[in-house]
Scaffold this motif. Sequence first.
Motif, PDB file in Angstrom:
ATOM      1  N   PRO A  73       0.829  -1.199   0.000  1.00  0.00           N
ATOM      2  CA  PRO A  73       0.000   0.000   0.000  1.00  0.00           C
ATOM      3  C   PRO A  73       0.863   1.248   0.000  1.00  0.00           C
ATOM      4  N   GLN A  74       0.278   2.321  -0.515  1.00  0.00           N
ATOM      5  CA  GLN A  74       1.020   3.566  -0.582  1.00  0.00           C
ATOM      6  C   GLN A  74       1.294   4.066   0.837  1.00  0.00           C
ATOM      7  N   ASN A  75       2.556   4.223   1.146  1.00  0.00           N
ATOM      8  CA  ASN A  75       2.921   4.682   2.479  1.00  0.00           C
ATOM      9  C   ASN A  75       3.004   6.198   2.483  1.00  0.00           C
ATOM     10  N   HIS A  76       2.501   6.788   3.529  1.00  0.00           N
ATOM     11  CA  HIS A  76       2.534   8.228   3.672  1.00  0.00           C
ATOM     12  C   HIS A  76       3.601   8.586   4.692  1.00  0.00           C
ATOM     13  N   PRO A  77       4.359   9.645   4.441  1.00  0.00           N
ATOM     14  CA  PRO A  77       5.382  10.030   5.416  1.00  0.00           C
ATOM     15  C   PRO A  77       4.758  10.332   6.773  1.00  0.00           C
ATOM     16  N   GLY A  78       5.562  10.242   7.803  1.00  0.00           N
ATOM     17  CA  GLY A  78       5.083  10.466   9.160  1.00  0.00           C
ATOM     18  C   GLY A  78       4.485  11.839   9.361  1.00  0.00           C
ATOM     19  N   GLU A  79       5.016  12.835   8.653  1.00  0.00           N
ATOM     20  CA  GLU A  79       4.491  14.197   8.812  1.00  0.00           C
ATOM     21  C   GLU A  79       3.046  14.291   8.317  1.00  0.00           C
ATOM     22  N   GLU A  80       2.752  13.634   7.199  1.00  0.00           N
ATOM     23  CA  GLU A  80       1.385  13.679   6.663  1.00  0.00           C
ATOM     24  C   GLU A  80       0.394  13.017   7.614  1.00  0.00           C
ATOM     25  N   THR A  81       0.756  11.862   8.135  1.00  0.00           N
ATOM     26  CA  THR A  81      -0.170  11.184   9.048  1.00  0.00           C
ATOM     27  C   THR A  81      -0.332  11.973  10.346  1.00  0.00           C
TER      28      THR A  81
END
Length: 194
Positions: A73-81
Motif C-alpha cells: 500500500p502507498q505509504n505516507h510520510p510520518g508528517e502527513e499522518t
Amino acid sequence: MTDHPPPHPDQPPPYSGPYGQGPYGQPPYGHAPGGQPPYGHAPGGQPPYGQPPYGPPPGGPYDPRWGYGPPPPQNHPGEETTWAVFAYVGNLLIGFLPALIIYFVKKNTSPFTRFHAAQSMNHTLTLLIHLLVVVAVCVPPAIIFDTPAFLILLLLPYLELLIAGWVFLILGAVKSGKGQYYRFPTFFCFRMIR
C-alpha cells in the motif's frame, strides 16, 4: 600431542574439508552426483517440476499467479499522518478551527492530509446542519403553541453530536494514523469541502 581429547569410539571422525563440500569425494550438499542438475530441477536449467518460472510475468508488474503478493500500500510520510491525526484530535478538543488551518496549510502539498482535514470539517458542518434543521423544525411550533414539548426533539442532534461526533472523529484519527483513507458514512459527513 594435540590439545583435543580423542574422539569417542561411537562418533565419526571430524571432517576437516572445506565447508559445504561432502567428505571423501562426495558432491556438495544439494547437488546430484555426476554433473546432473540439482535435486528437484528438470534437465536443461528449467525450474522445478510443477512450478512456474520465477520473477514477475512479462505483461505487467503484478499477477497473483506468480505468488509474490499484491503491491504494497502507498505509504505516507510520518508528517502527513501526524497532520491528519491533528485535524481530528483538534476537532475533538477545540472545534472546527484546527482542521480549517490544517486544510489551508496542506491542501496543495499533501492530498492525504487534505482528505482527512476536509473530512473532519465536513463532519462538524454536517452535525451543525443537523442541529440547525431540528431547531428550525422544533422551535417555531414551541413558540406558537407555547409548549416546550416540541423541544424534546432537540435531544436527537445532541445525542448524535455526543456519540457519533466522538466515535467517528476517534476512528478517523486512528485510521489516518495508520496511513489509511477512511470515509465516514454520508449521513454523518456530507462532502461539502473537498
